[in-house]
Design a protein around this motif. Structure first.
Motif, PDB file in Angstrom:
ATOM      1  N   ASP A 167      -6.070 -19.194  37.832  1.00  0.00           N
ATOM      2  CA  ASP A 167      -6.208 -17.078  39.441  1.00  0.00           C
ATOM      3  C   ASP A 167      -5.768 -17.533  40.586  1.00  0.00           C
ATOM      4  OD1 ASP A 167      -7.855 -17.593  37.208  1.00  0.00           O
ATOM      5  OD2 ASP A 167     -10.390 -18.254  38.838  1.00  0.00           O
ATOM      6  N   PHE A 168      -5.575 -18.182  40.967  1.00  0.00           N
ATOM      7  CA  PHE A 168      -4.282 -18.221  42.139  1.00  0.00           C
ATOM      8  C   PHE A 168      -3.179 -18.079  41.912  1.00  0.00           C
ATOM      9  CE2 PHE A 168      -1.532 -21.560  44.427  1.00  0.00           C
ATOM     10  CZ  PHE A 168      -1.384 -20.317  46.115  1.00  0.00           C
ATOM     11  N   CYS A 169      -2.184 -18.611  41.018  1.00  0.00           N
ATOM     12  CA  CYS A 169      -0.857 -18.398  40.434  1.00  0.00           C
ATOM     13  C   CYS A 169      -1.234 -17.357  40.174  1.00  0.00           C
ATOM     14  CB  CYS A 169      -0.637 -19.408  38.889  1.00  0.00           C
ATOM     15  SG  CYS A 169      -0.105 -21.189  40.086  1.00  0.00           S
ATOM     16  N   ALA A 170      -2.175 -16.948  39.329  1.00  0.00           N
ATOM     17  CA  ALA A 170      -2.183 -14.882  38.390  1.00  0.00           C
ATOM     18  C   ALA A 170      -2.240 -14.146  40.147  1.00  0.00           C
ATOM     19  CB  ALA A 170      -3.122 -15.004  37.882  1.00  0.00           C
ATOM     20  N   ASP A 171      -2.831 -14.309  41.169  1.00  0.00           N
ATOM     21  CA  ASP A 171      -2.868 -13.558  41.666  1.00  0.00           C
ATOM     22  C   ASP A 171      -1.931 -13.936  42.995  1.00  0.00           C
ATOM     23  OD1 ASP A 171      -5.341 -12.272  43.819  1.00  0.00           O
ATOM     24  OD2 ASP A 171      -4.034 -13.449  45.373  1.00  0.00           O
ATOM     25  N   MET A 172      -0.754 -14.672  42.682  1.00  0.00           N
ATOM     26  CA  MET A 172       0.256 -14.803  43.830  1.00  0.00           C
ATOM     27  C   MET A 172       1.805 -13.765  42.446  1.00  0.00           C
ATOM     28  SD  MET A 172      -0.486 -16.047  46.999  1.00  0.00           S
ATOM     29  CE  MET A 172       0.738 -16.634  46.819  1.00  0.00           C
ATOM     30  N   ASP A 173       1.211 -14.365  41.250  1.00  0.00           N
ATOM     31  CA  ASP A 173       2.438 -13.006  40.709  1.00  0.00           C
ATOM     32  C   ASP A 173       3.446 -14.320  40.893  1.00  0.00           C
ATOM     33  OD1 ASP A 173       3.259 -10.945  38.994  1.00  0.00           O
ATOM     34  OD2 ASP A 173       4.427 -10.669  40.437  1.00  0.00           O
ATOM     35  N   TYR A 174       3.182 -15.408  40.771  1.00  0.00           N
ATOM     36  CA  TYR A 174       3.794 -16.580  39.727  1.00  0.00           C
ATOM     37  C   TYR A 174       3.506 -17.272  38.474  1.00  0.00           C
ATOM     38  CZ  TYR A 174       4.082 -18.405  44.689  1.00  0.00           C
ATOM     39  OH  TYR A 174       4.073 -18.290  46.178  1.00  0.00           O
ATOM     40  N   GLY A 175       4.798 -17.167  37.937  1.00  0.00           N
ATOM     41  CA  GLY A 175       5.059 -17.291  36.249  1.00  0.00           C
ATOM     42  C   GLY A 175       4.482 -18.802  36.343  1.00  0.00           C
ATOM     43  N   TYR A 176       3.590 -19.737  35.318  1.00  0.00           N
ATOM     44  CA  TYR A 176       2.613 -20.534  34.779  1.00  0.00           C
ATOM     45  C   TYR A 176       1.948 -20.651  33.503  1.00  0.00           C
ATOM     46  CZ  TYR A 176      -1.558 -18.563  34.809  1.00  0.00           C
ATOM     47  OH  TYR A 176      -2.452 -17.980  34.415  1.00  0.00           O
ATOM     48  N   GLU A 177       2.823 -22.050  33.461  1.00  0.00           N
ATOM     49  CA  GLU A 177       2.169 -22.722  31.808  1.00  0.00           C
ATOM     50  C   GLU A 177       1.195 -23.026  32.239  1.00  0.00           C
ATOM     51  OE1 GLU A 177       3.225 -21.726  28.795  1.00  0.00           O
ATOM     52  OE2 GLU A 177       5.058 -20.701  29.924  1.00  0.00           O
ATOM     53  N   ARG A 178      -0.276 -23.104  31.541  1.00  0.00           N
ATOM     54  CA  ARG A 178      -1.100 -24.471  31.537  1.00  0.00           C
ATOM     55  C   ARG A 178      -1.385 -25.212  30.304  1.00  0.00           C
ATOM     56  NH1 ARG A 178      -6.816 -23.370  33.438  1.00  0.00           N
ATOM     57  NH2 ARG A 178      -8.171 -25.551  31.840  1.00  0.00           N
ATOM     58  N   PHE A 179      -1.598 -26.038  30.225  1.00  0.00           N
ATOM     59  CA  PHE A 179      -2.568 -27.107  29.099  1.00  0.00           C
ATOM     60  C   PHE A 179      -2.914 -28.717  29.600  1.00  0.00           C
ATOM     61  CE2 PHE A 179       2.281 -28.938  28.904  1.00  0.00           C
ATOM     62  CZ  PHE A 179       1.792 -30.474  29.230  1.00  0.00           C
ATOM     63  N   ASP A 180      -4.073 -28.745  28.926  1.00  0.00           N
ATOM     64  CA  ASP A 180      -5.203 -29.737  29.023  1.00  0.00           C
ATOM     65  C   ASP A 180      -5.371 -30.367  28.036  1.00  0.00           C
ATOM     66  OD1 ASP A 180      -6.612 -27.831  28.566  1.00  0.00           O
ATOM     67  OD2 ASP A 180      -7.304 -26.755  29.847  1.00  0.00           O
ATOM     68  N   ALA A 181      -5.887 -30.978  27.625  1.00  0.00           N
ATOM     69  CA  ALA A 181      -6.878 -31.880  26.448  1.00  0.00           C
ATOM     70  C   ALA A 181      -7.214 -31.145  25.161  1.00  0.00           C
ATOM     71  CB  ALA A 181      -7.803 -32.697  27.277  1.00  0.00           C
ATOM     72  N   SER A 182      -7.784 -29.725  26.298  1.00  0.00           N
ATOM     73  CA  SER A 182      -7.931 -29.037  24.563  1.00  0.00           C
ATOM     74  C   SER A 182      -6.966 -27.666  23.823  1.00  0.00           C
ATOM     75  CB  SER A 182      -8.831 -28.158  25.208  1.00  0.00           C
ATOM     76  OG  SER A 182      -8.347 -27.075  26.174  1.00  0.00           O
ATOM     77  N   THR A 183      -5.221 -28.262  24.620  1.00  0.00           N
ATOM     78  CA  THR A 183      -4.572 -27.217  24.087  1.00  0.00           C
ATOM     79  C   THR A 183      -3.726 -28.349  23.015  1.00  0.00           C
ATOM     80  OG1 THR A 183      -3.903 -26.768  25.774  1.00  0.00           O
ATOM     81  CG2 THR A 183      -1.999 -26.245  24.727  1.00  0.00           C
ATOM     82  N   GLN A 184      -3.589 -27.217  21.257  1.00  0.00           N
ATOM     83  CA  GLN A 184      -3.284 -28.581  20.588  1.00  0.00           C
ATOM     84  C   GLN A 184      -1.594 -28.665  20.876  1.00  0.00           C
ATOM     85  OE1 GLN A 184      -3.967 -25.208  17.503  1.00  0.00           O
ATOM     86  NE2 GLN A 184      -5.903 -25.022  17.898  1.00  0.00           N
ATOM     87  N   GLY A 185      -1.607 -29.481  19.926  1.00  0.00           N
ATOM     88  CA  GLY A 185       0.285 -29.847  21.028  1.00  0.00           C
ATOM     89  C   GLY A 185       1.515 -29.028  20.473  1.00  0.00           C
ATOM     90  N   SER A 186       1.280 -27.816  19.275  1.00  0.00           N
ATOM     91  CA  SER A 186       2.162 -27.480  19.365  1.00  0.00           C
ATOM     92  C   SER A 186       2.066 -26.300  20.157  1.00  0.00           C
ATOM     93  CB  SER A 186       2.183 -26.573  18.287  1.00  0.00           C
ATOM     94  OG  SER A 186       0.613 -25.749  17.654  1.00  0.00           O
TER      95      SER A 186
END
Length: 202
Positions: A167-186
Protein backbone atom coordinates in the motif's frame (compact mmCIF):
# COMPACT_ATOMS: atom_id res chain seq x y z
CA UNK A 1 29.22 -6.63 0.77
CA UNK A 2 28.93 -4.90 4.12
CA UNK A 3 25.94 -5.31 6.42
CA UNK A 4 24.70 -2.26 8.29
CA UNK A 5 22.31 -2.72 11.20
CA UNK A 6 20.17 0.32 12.00
CA UNK A 7 18.36 0.46 15.33
CA UNK A 8 15.06 2.30 15.02
CA UNK A 9 13.19 3.90 17.89
CA UNK A 10 9.57 2.90 18.42
CA UNK A 11 6.93 5.55 17.74
CA UNK A 12 4.60 6.72 20.51
CA UNK A 13 1.86 4.43 19.22
CA UNK A 14 4.21 1.45 19.18
CA UNK A 15 5.39 2.21 22.73
CA UNK A 16 1.78 2.46 23.91
CA UNK A 17 0.77 -0.91 22.48
CA UNK A 18 4.08 -2.58 23.42
CA UNK A 19 3.50 -1.61 27.07
CA UNK A 20 -0.13 -2.71 26.82
CA UNK A 21 0.94 -6.19 25.67
CA UNK A 22 3.22 -6.43 28.72
CA UNK A 23 0.49 -5.18 31.07
CA UNK A 24 -2.10 -7.61 29.70
CA UNK A 25 0.30 -10.55 30.15
CA UNK A 26 2.11 -9.50 33.33
CA UNK A 27 1.08 -12.62 35.28
CA UNK A 28 2.34 -14.99 32.57
CA UNK A 29 5.61 -13.11 32.13
CA UNK A 30 6.39 -13.19 35.84
CA UNK A 31 5.81 -16.93 36.22
CA UNK A 32 8.48 -19.58 35.97
CA UNK A 33 8.65 -20.85 32.38
CA UNK A 34 6.93 -24.22 32.72
CA UNK A 35 5.79 -26.38 29.78
CA UNK A 36 2.17 -25.40 30.34
CA UNK A 37 2.75 -21.70 29.69
CA UNK A 38 5.51 -21.98 27.08
CA UNK A 39 3.06 -21.54 24.19
CA UNK A 40 1.69 -18.41 25.89
CA UNK A 41 5.18 -16.91 26.01
CA UNK A 42 5.66 -17.68 22.31
CA UNK A 43 2.35 -15.93 21.56
CA UNK A 44 3.39 -12.86 23.58
CA UNK A 45 6.76 -12.76 21.81
CA UNK A 46 5.03 -12.81 18.42
CA UNK A 47 2.74 -9.93 19.43
CA UNK A 48 5.75 -7.89 20.52
CA UNK A 49 7.54 -8.64 17.24
CA UNK A 50 4.47 -7.54 15.32
CA UNK A 51 4.29 -4.34 17.34
CA UNK A 52 7.96 -3.58 16.60
CA UNK A 53 7.26 -3.91 12.87
CA UNK A 54 3.95 -2.04 12.83
CA UNK A 55 1.16 -1.78 15.42
CA UNK A 56 -1.40 -2.41 12.66
CA UNK A 57 -0.23 -6.04 12.61
CA UNK A 58 -1.91 -6.56 15.99
CA UNK A 59 -5.58 -7.51 15.78
CA UNK A 60 -8.14 -4.63 15.78
CA UNK A 61 -5.61 -1.80 16.24
CA UNK A 62 -5.78 -0.55 12.65
CA UNK A 63 -9.58 -0.41 12.70
CA UNK A 64 -9.63 1.41 16.03
CA UNK A 65 -6.94 3.96 15.11
CA UNK A 66 -8.35 4.66 11.65
CA UNK A 67 -11.90 5.02 12.98
CA UNK A 68 -10.69 7.67 15.46
CA UNK A 69 -8.66 9.48 12.78
CA UNK A 70 -11.54 9.48 10.28
CA UNK A 71 -13.87 10.98 12.89
CA UNK A 72 -11.45 13.82 13.70
CA UNK A 73 -10.75 14.37 10.01
CA UNK A 74 -14.44 14.55 9.07
CA UNK A 75 -15.07 17.19 11.75
CA UNK A 76 -12.03 19.24 10.67
CA UNK A 77 -12.97 19.10 6.96
CA UNK A 78 -16.57 20.02 7.73
CA UNK A 79 -15.37 23.07 9.67
CA UNK A 80 -13.02 24.09 6.85
CA UNK A 81 -15.65 23.73 4.14
CA UNK A 82 -18.19 25.66 6.23
CA UNK A 83 -15.59 28.41 6.67
CA UNK A 84 -15.05 28.46 2.88
CA UNK A 85 -18.76 28.82 2.22
CA UNK A 86 -19.08 31.72 4.66
CA UNK A 87 -15.88 33.40 3.48
CA UNK A 88 -14.02 32.95 6.78
CA UNK A 89 -10.97 31.14 5.38
CA UNK A 90 -8.60 34.11 5.49
CA UNK A 91 -6.63 32.78 8.50
CA UNK A 92 -7.47 29.12 8.06
CA UNK A 93 -9.16 26.85 10.58
CA UNK A 94 -7.24 25.97 13.73
CA UNK A 95 -8.94 22.59 14.23
CA UNK A 96 -6.78 21.20 11.42
CA UNK A 97 -3.53 21.99 13.26
CA UNK A 98 -3.22 18.49 14.73
CA UNK A 99 -2.96 17.08 11.21
CA UNK A 100 0.16 19.16 10.60
CA UNK A 101 1.96 16.53 12.70
CA UNK A 102 1.22 14.24 9.76
CA UNK A 103 2.71 16.78 7.37
CA UNK A 104 -0.78 17.69 6.11
CA UNK A 105 -2.15 21.21 5.84
CA UNK A 106 -5.88 20.54 5.52
CA UNK A 107 -6.68 24.18 4.75
CA UNK A 108 -4.25 24.10 1.82
CA UNK A 109 -5.45 20.69 0.55
CA UNK A 110 -9.07 21.90 0.53
CA UNK A 111 -8.08 25.12 -1.27
CA UNK A 112 -6.25 23.02 -3.89
CA UNK A 113 -9.53 21.28 -4.68
CA UNK A 114 -8.90 17.81 -3.25
CA UNK A 115 -12.02 15.87 -2.34
CA UNK A 116 -12.66 14.65 1.20
CA UNK A 117 -11.94 11.09 0.03
CA UNK A 118 -8.58 12.08 -1.47
CA UNK A 119 -7.60 13.92 1.72
CA UNK A 120 -8.77 10.98 3.84
CA UNK A 121 -6.64 8.59 1.79
CA UNK A 122 -3.57 10.84 2.20
CA UNK A 123 -4.14 11.18 5.95
CA UNK A 124 -4.62 7.46 6.54
CA UNK A 125 -1.46 6.55 4.66
CA UNK A 126 0.64 9.22 6.38
CA UNK A 127 -0.77 8.10 9.74
CA UNK A 128 0.18 4.51 8.94
CA UNK A 129 3.72 5.58 8.01
CA UNK A 130 4.20 7.68 11.15
CA UNK A 131 2.86 4.88 13.35
CA UNK A 132 5.93 2.72 12.70
CA UNK A 133 9.57 3.66 13.26
CA UNK A 134 10.65 1.11 10.66
CA UNK A 135 8.24 2.41 8.02
CA UNK A 136 9.40 5.98 8.66
CA UNK A 137 12.97 4.85 8.03
CA UNK A 138 11.94 2.89 4.91
CA UNK A 139 10.29 6.04 3.53
CA UNK A 140 13.47 8.09 4.03
CA UNK A 141 15.71 5.38 2.61
CA UNK A 142 13.55 4.70 -0.45
CA UNK A 143 13.38 8.42 -1.29
CA UNK A 144 17.18 8.59 -1.25
CA UNK A 145 17.77 5.28 -3.06
CA UNK A 146 15.18 6.13 -5.73
CA UNK A 147 16.97 9.42 -6.43
CA UNK A 148 20.20 7.44 -6.87
CA UNK A 149 18.50 5.05 -9.32
CA UNK A 150 19.00 2.02 -7.11
CA UNK A 151 16.93 -1.15 -6.93
CA UNK A 152 15.78 -2.25 -3.49
CA UNK A 153 14.87 -5.64 -2.03
CA UNK A 154 12.77 -5.70 1.13
CA UNK A 155 12.30 -8.93 3.06
CA UNK A 156 9.69 -9.58 5.72
CA UNK A 157 8.61 -12.75 7.51
CA UNK A 158 5.10 -11.35 7.90
CA UNK A 159 2.78 -11.21 4.90
CA UNK A 160 0.64 -8.58 6.63
CA UNK A 161 3.70 -6.33 6.75
CA UNK A 162 4.14 -6.91 3.01
CA UNK A 163 0.51 -5.75 2.58
CA UNK A 164 1.33 -2.49 4.38
CA UNK A 165 4.51 -2.03 2.31
CA UNK A 166 2.55 -2.71 -0.88
CA UNK A 167 0.00 0.00 0.00
CA UNK A 168 2.87 2.34 0.86
CA UNK A 169 4.66 1.76 -2.47
CA UNK A 170 1.43 2.23 -4.41
CA UNK A 171 0.70 5.49 -2.57
CA UNK A 172 4.24 6.78 -3.19
CA UNK A 173 3.96 5.74 -6.86
CA UNK A 174 6.96 3.44 -6.56
CA UNK A 175 7.05 0.57 -9.02
CA UNK A 176 7.36 -2.73 -7.17
CA UNK A 177 7.13 -6.50 -7.42
CA UNK A 178 5.70 -8.46 -4.53
CA UNK A 179 5.71 -12.19 -3.92
CA UNK A 180 5.40 -14.43 -0.88
CA UNK A 181 4.91 -18.11 -0.08
CA UNK A 182 1.51 -18.13 -1.80
CA UNK A 183 2.95 -16.93 -5.16
CA UNK A 184 3.19 -19.70 -7.75
CA UNK A 185 6.61 -20.56 -9.15
CA UNK A 186 5.98 -19.28 -12.68
CA UNK A 187 4.55 -15.98 -11.42
CA UNK A 188 7.46 -15.63 -9.02
CA UNK A 189 10.01 -16.03 -11.83
CA UNK A 190 8.12 -13.52 -13.99
CA UNK A 191 8.22 -11.08 -11.10
CA UNK A 192 11.97 -11.59 -10.66
CA UNK A 193 12.54 -11.11 -14.40
CA UNK A 194 10.58 -7.85 -14.43
CA UNK A 195 12.47 -6.59 -11.37
CA UNK A 196 15.82 -7.50 -12.93
CA UNK A 197 15.06 -5.75 -16.21
CA UNK A 198 17.20 -2.57 -16.66
CA UNK A 199 14.12 -0.61 -17.80
CA UNK A 200 11.90 -1.78 -14.95
CA UNK A 201 10.18 0.74 -12.67
CA UNK A 202 10.33 -1.73 -9.78
Amino acid sequence: LEETVIFVELTQMQKKHYCAIFDENRQVLYKECKPGIKHLLVNIEMKLRKCCNHPYLISDIQDREEKSLKKKLSLALKEIRNAMETGNMENGVNSSDEFKDLGLDLNLLVKEGLTDEQIRSKALMEYAIRSSGKLLLVKKLLNKLKEEGRKVLIFSQMTNMLDILEDFCADMDYGYERFDASTQGSLRQSSIDRFSSPNSRS
